[in-house]
Write an enzyme that holds these catalytic residues in place. Sequence first.
Site, PDB file in Angstrom:
ATOM      1  N   THR A 189       8.679  -2.274 -15.309  1.00 43.43           N
ATOM      2  CA  THR A 189       9.657  -2.264 -14.229  1.00 43.43           C
ATOM      3  C   THR A 189      11.039  -2.757 -14.629  1.00 43.43           C
ATOM      4  O   THR A 189      12.042  -2.304 -14.085  1.00 43.43           O
ATOM      5  CB  THR A 189       9.085  -3.033 -13.008  1.00 43.43           C
ATOM      6  OG1 THR A 189       7.872  -2.398 -12.648  1.00 43.43           O
ATOM      7  CG2 THR A 189      10.023  -2.993 -11.821  1.00 43.43           C
ATOM      8  N   CYS A 192       0.850  -1.183   0.000  1.00 47.48           N
ATOM      9  CA  CYS A 192       0.000   0.000   0.000  1.00 47.48           C
ATOM     10  C   CYS A 192       0.885   1.232   0.000  1.00 47.48           C
ATOM     11  O   CYS A 192       2.082   1.146   0.228  1.00 47.48           O
ATOM     12  CB  CYS A 192      -0.879   0.045   1.247  1.00 47.48           C
ATOM     13  SG  CYS A 192      -1.970  -1.374   1.373  1.00 47.48           S
ATOM     14  N   ASN A 251       0.715   0.358   5.796  1.00 50.79           N
ATOM     15  CA  ASN A 251       1.328  -0.418   4.725  1.00 50.79           C
ATOM     16  C   ASN A 251       2.069  -1.572   5.381  1.00 50.79           C
ATOM     17  O   ASN A 251       2.910  -1.365   6.243  1.00 50.79           O
ATOM     18  CB  ASN A 251       2.304   0.461   3.931  1.00 50.79           C
ATOM     19  CG  ASN A 251       3.140  -0.324   2.924  1.00 50.79           C
ATOM     20  OD1 ASN A 251       4.241   0.077   2.594  1.00 50.79           O
ATOM     21  ND2 ASN A 251       2.623  -1.436   2.422  1.00 50.79           N
ATOM     22  N   GLY A 252       1.736  -2.783   4.960  1.00 51.48           N
ATOM     23  CA  GLY A 252       2.390  -3.952   5.527  1.00 51.48           C
ATOM     24  C   GLY A 252       1.370  -5.013   5.857  1.00 51.48           C
ATOM     25  O   GLY A 252       0.239  -4.982   5.365  1.00 51.48           O
ATOM     26  N   GLY A 257      -0.831   0.548  -4.938  1.00 48.53           N
ATOM     27  CA  GLY A 257      -2.128  -0.043  -4.619  1.00 48.53           C
ATOM     28  C   GLY A 257      -3.205   0.535  -5.498  1.00 48.53           C
ATOM     29  O   GLY A 257      -3.325   1.755  -5.598  1.00 48.53           O
ATOM     30  N   ASP A 295      12.805  -9.591 -17.512  1.00 47.84           N
ATOM     31  CA  ASP A 295      11.798  -9.065 -16.581  1.00 47.84           C
ATOM     32  C   ASP A 295      12.443  -8.898 -15.212  1.00 47.84           C
ATOM     33  O   ASP A 295      13.487  -9.485 -14.939  1.00 47.84           O
ATOM     34  CB  ASP A 295      10.568  -9.984 -16.496  1.00 47.84           C
ATOM     35  CG  ASP A 295       9.311  -9.192 -16.134  1.00 47.84           C
ATOM     36  OD1 ASP A 295       9.437  -8.011 -15.740  1.00 47.84           O
ATOM     37  OD2 ASP A 295       8.196  -9.738 -16.251  1.00 47.84           O
ATOM     38  N   ASP A 296      11.776  -8.106 -14.354  1.00 45.04           N
ATOM     39  CA  ASP A 296      12.352  -7.902 -13.014  1.00 45.04           C
ATOM     40  C   ASP A 296      12.188  -9.152 -12.161  1.00 45.04           C
ATOM     41  O   ASP A 296      13.015  -9.461 -11.314  1.00 45.04           O
ATOM     42  CB  ASP A 296      11.699  -6.702 -12.329  1.00 45.04           C
ATOM     43  CG  ASP A 296      10.183  -6.801 -12.318  1.00 45.04           C
ATOM     44  OD1 ASP A 296       9.553  -6.260 -13.232  1.00 45.04           O
ATOM     45  OD2 ASP A 296       9.629  -7.441 -11.402  1.00 45.04           O
ATOM     46  N   TYR A 310      10.693  -4.672  -7.613  1.00 46.64           N
ATOM     47  CA  TYR A 310       9.457  -4.411  -8.350  1.00 46.64           C
ATOM     48  C   TYR A 310       8.633  -3.230  -7.830  1.00 46.64           C
ATOM     49  O   TYR A 310       8.171  -2.401  -8.612  1.00 46.64           O
ATOM     50  CB  TYR A 310       8.582  -5.664  -8.346  1.00 46.64           C
ATOM     51  CG  TYR A 310       7.151  -5.445  -8.799  1.00 46.64           C
ATOM     52  CD1 TYR A 310       6.855  -5.125 -10.123  1.00 46.64           C
ATOM     53  CD2 TYR A 310       6.096  -5.536  -7.894  1.00 46.64           C
ATOM     54  CE1 TYR A 310       5.537  -4.917 -10.533  1.00 46.64           C
ATOM     55  CE2 TYR A 310       4.785  -5.334  -8.303  1.00 46.64           C
ATOM     56  CZ  TYR A 310       4.516  -5.019  -9.621  1.00 46.64           C
ATOM     57  OH  TYR A 310       3.219  -4.813 -10.017  1.00 46.64           O
TER      58      TYR A 310
HETATM   59  O1  LIG Z   1       5.096 -13.627 -12.827  1.00 50.74           O
HETATM   60  P1  LIG Z   1       3.980 -12.657 -12.632  1.00 50.74           P
HETATM   61  O2  LIG Z   1       2.999 -13.153 -11.617  1.00 50.74           O
HETATM   62  O3  LIG Z   1       3.359 -12.227 -13.897  1.00 50.74           O
HETATM   63  O4  LIG Z   1       4.591 -11.364 -11.909  1.00 50.74           O
HETATM   64  C1  LIG Z   1       5.720 -10.669 -12.345  1.00 50.74           C
HETATM   65  C2  LIG Z   1       5.369  -9.567 -13.312  1.00 50.74           C
HETATM   66  O5  LIG Z   1       4.407  -8.659 -12.723  1.00 50.74           O
HETATM   67  C3  LIG Z   1       4.965  -7.351 -12.634  1.00 50.74           C
HETATM   68  O6  LIG Z   1       4.539  -6.520 -13.719  1.00 50.74           O
HETATM   69  P2  LIG Z   1       3.313  -5.491 -13.661  1.00 50.74           P
HETATM   70  O7  LIG Z   1       2.550  -5.596 -14.905  1.00 50.74           O
HETATM   71  O8  LIG Z   1       2.525  -5.687 -12.404  1.00 50.74           O
HETATM   72  O9  LIG Z   1       3.936  -4.043 -13.506  1.00 50.74           O
HETATM   73  P3  LIG Z   1       5.010  -3.191 -14.323  1.00 50.74           P
HETATM   74  O10 LIG Z   1       4.305  -2.534 -15.473  1.00 50.74           O
HETATM   75  O11 LIG Z   1       5.496  -2.217 -13.297  1.00 50.74           O
HETATM   76  O12 LIG Z   1       6.126  -4.071 -14.777  1.00 50.74           O
HETATM   77  C4  LIG Z   1       6.461  -7.566 -12.709  1.00 50.74           C
HETATM   78  O13 LIG Z   1       7.108  -6.420 -13.231  1.00 50.74           O
HETATM   79  C5  LIG Z   1       6.577  -8.735 -13.641  1.00 50.74           C
HETATM   80  O14 LIG Z   1       6.490  -8.296 -14.991  1.00 50.74           O
HETATM   81  N1  LIG Z   2      -0.291  -4.163   1.009  1.00 52.71           N
HETATM   82  C1  LIG Z   2      -0.518  -3.627   2.159  1.00 52.71           C
HETATM   83  O1  LIG Z   2       0.278  -2.880   2.697  1.00 52.71           O
HETATM   84  C2  LIG Z   2      -1.828  -4.050   2.783  1.00 52.71           C
HETATM   85  C3  LIG Z   2      -2.230  -3.391   4.075  1.00 52.71           C
HETATM   86  C4  LIG Z   2      -3.260  -4.218   4.845  1.00 52.71           C
HETATM   87  N2  LIG Z   2      -2.665  -5.457   5.295  1.00 52.71           N
HETATM   88  C5  LIG Z   2      -4.494  -4.486   3.996  1.00 52.71           C
HETATM   89  O2  LIG Z   2      -4.723  -5.571   3.551  1.00 52.71           O
HETATM   90  O3  LIG Z   2      -5.271  -3.603   3.750  1.00 52.71           O
HETATM   91 MG   LIG Z   3       6.233  -6.126 -15.172  1.00 53.11          MG
END
Ligand SMILES: O=P(O)(O)OC[C@H]1O[C@H](OP(=O)(O)OP(=O)(O)O)[C@H](O)[C@@H]1O
Ligand SMILES: NC(=O)CC[C@H](N)C(=O)O
Ligand SMILES: [Mg+2]
Length: 505
Positions: free
Chosen positions: A305, A2, A102-103, A28, A367-368, A259
């Site tokens: 990313t 979050c 957040n957490g 989020g 990918d990241d 990420y």
């Molecule tokens: O293996 P997966 O479950 O697919 O997760 C990993 C992928 O999800 C994220 O991308 P995302 O589209 O969320 O965001 P980005 O545009 O910041 O890369 C991350 O950058 C990877 O590309």
């Molecule tokens: N990703 C988060 O930081 C989530 C905060 C909180 N645990 C919720 O579910 O709302």
């Molecule tokens: Mg991605």
Amino acid sequence: MCGIIGVVSHSPVNQLLYDGLQLLQHRGQDAAGIVTSQGRTFHMHKGSGLARDVFRTRNMRDLLGNMGIAHVRYPTAGSASSSAEAQPFYVNSPFGVVLGHNGNLTNTDALRQELFRQDLRHVNTNSDSEVLLNVLAHELQESTSHHRLDVANIFQAVAGVHRRCRGAYAVVAMIAGYGMLAFRDPYGIRPLVVGKLETEQGPEYMVASESVALDALGFTLLRDVEPGEAIFVDEAGRFYSQQCAQRPLLSPCIFEYVYFARPDSVMNGISVYASRLRMGERLADKIRREFSHLDIDVVIPIPDTSRPSALQLANELGILYREGFIKNRYIGRTFIMPGQAVRKKSVRQKLNAMAVEFKGKNVLLVDDSIVRGTTSRQIVQMAREVGARKVYFASAAPPVRFPNVYGIDMPTRAELLATGRTDEEIRREIGADALIYQDLDALVAAVREGHPDIPRFDTSCFDGDYITGDVTEEYLARLEASRSGVAADPDGAGTRQLDLNLRTA
Ligand SMILES: O=P(O)(O)OC[C@H]1O[C@H](OP(=O)(O)OP(=O)(O)O)[C@H](O)[C@@H]1O
Ligand SMILES: NC(=O)CC[C@H](N)C(=O)O
Ligand SMILES: [Mg+2]
């Protein structure tokens, strides 16, 4: 993950907080909320959806006052579609307290019981954050003497929160009639920074999950909130801080660098962008060492990313870097969407492959990270469909094999592509001709280089080492049972909203 933000200003903060939420939106996408404080009255508006959909002009007009906090939510407890779990949360006693978190707490169930049986407090949702708020409220009540709070009481209450709560929590809160409080768990797992703006009427302070919010809103980054530390800024703008944990030990989540965070943020003294460049360098080292037989024509990132890592990897190897996938800018981050069906559908809507960069070439896609494999499976196939000869795949992070219990929603081992699979099995699963994973020590080294004094990082989703010491096999099994299938149905998201005007005296 979050995003949280809080500000004590000398002028109205509603627009500032809204702009801050836009800057933290990548943390989020499911719900957003703002609470402002005007004297002893809180004004709150929150609901499901992106910040731009939750707040209309009429809502903004009602958010009066020079102090406020705000939150964007990516659920890790409770459910994605529940607008009742949108944050900030409010309790009326003592004084009136609102909180954004957040957490993720790891002892929520025990705390919930304790709150009900001993503290006589009822928690109405499944959110761990509402539990956290009630623990804080109880501790504030205990530490208050003669019906008035002073700063020492507030810090004592935070020490009480540290004693009782386990897990990850970066928190921003307001106490009606007193001021804004922010604190970070004793391991500093989730990020939190504080910034300052000098004005003619005196200094203004802002806390936020990421420094990008401070930069863009005109505040100067002062520093990170220390693990275990609490910061309190009273209504007059006076700043106080104190270490409230017995044994703080900074152990920031490494996945923020991989990420979550925006590249232009600096957290724990480390530039996220620079750390991603270094991840690319380390990955290039590994390719030179172990995959020199691959005949790579072109390096292509999977936006967004992985771009810095892919760019630097290509530079290091002296191979062409090309943008072969174009991202639809109107589709959000797929990983943090609730439910696998919508995540899967979104990858193809979001990314489109251009034949001109693929036809007849051996491509290295970077990918990241590979988490559920939603992205990598489809991307490899898309590259082949537009004529790639060989498709190699590299991940700037090691295989994600363990659940994250500290604020990233990957709670079940079954959904993680790498759990129980060898690299070779994963390669076959995503259909690539070769698969290269970053080694964990290389990832840690790449991030740590930005601030060599950081004692350790939370790398639990890669190695199963959970710093809070309470994440047992039994805990994970219980979590898996409770989370599988949750958030699968985001129906109605974006429609429900909640408004409150809370006068506390
Ligand atoms: O293996 P997966 O479950 O697919 O997760 C990993 C992928 O999800 C994220 O991308 P995302 O589209 O969320 O965001 P980005 O545009 O910041 O890369 C991350 O950058 C990877 O590309
Ligand atoms: N990703 C988060 O930081 C989530 C905060 C909180 N645990 C919720 O579910 O709302
Ligand atoms: Mg991605």
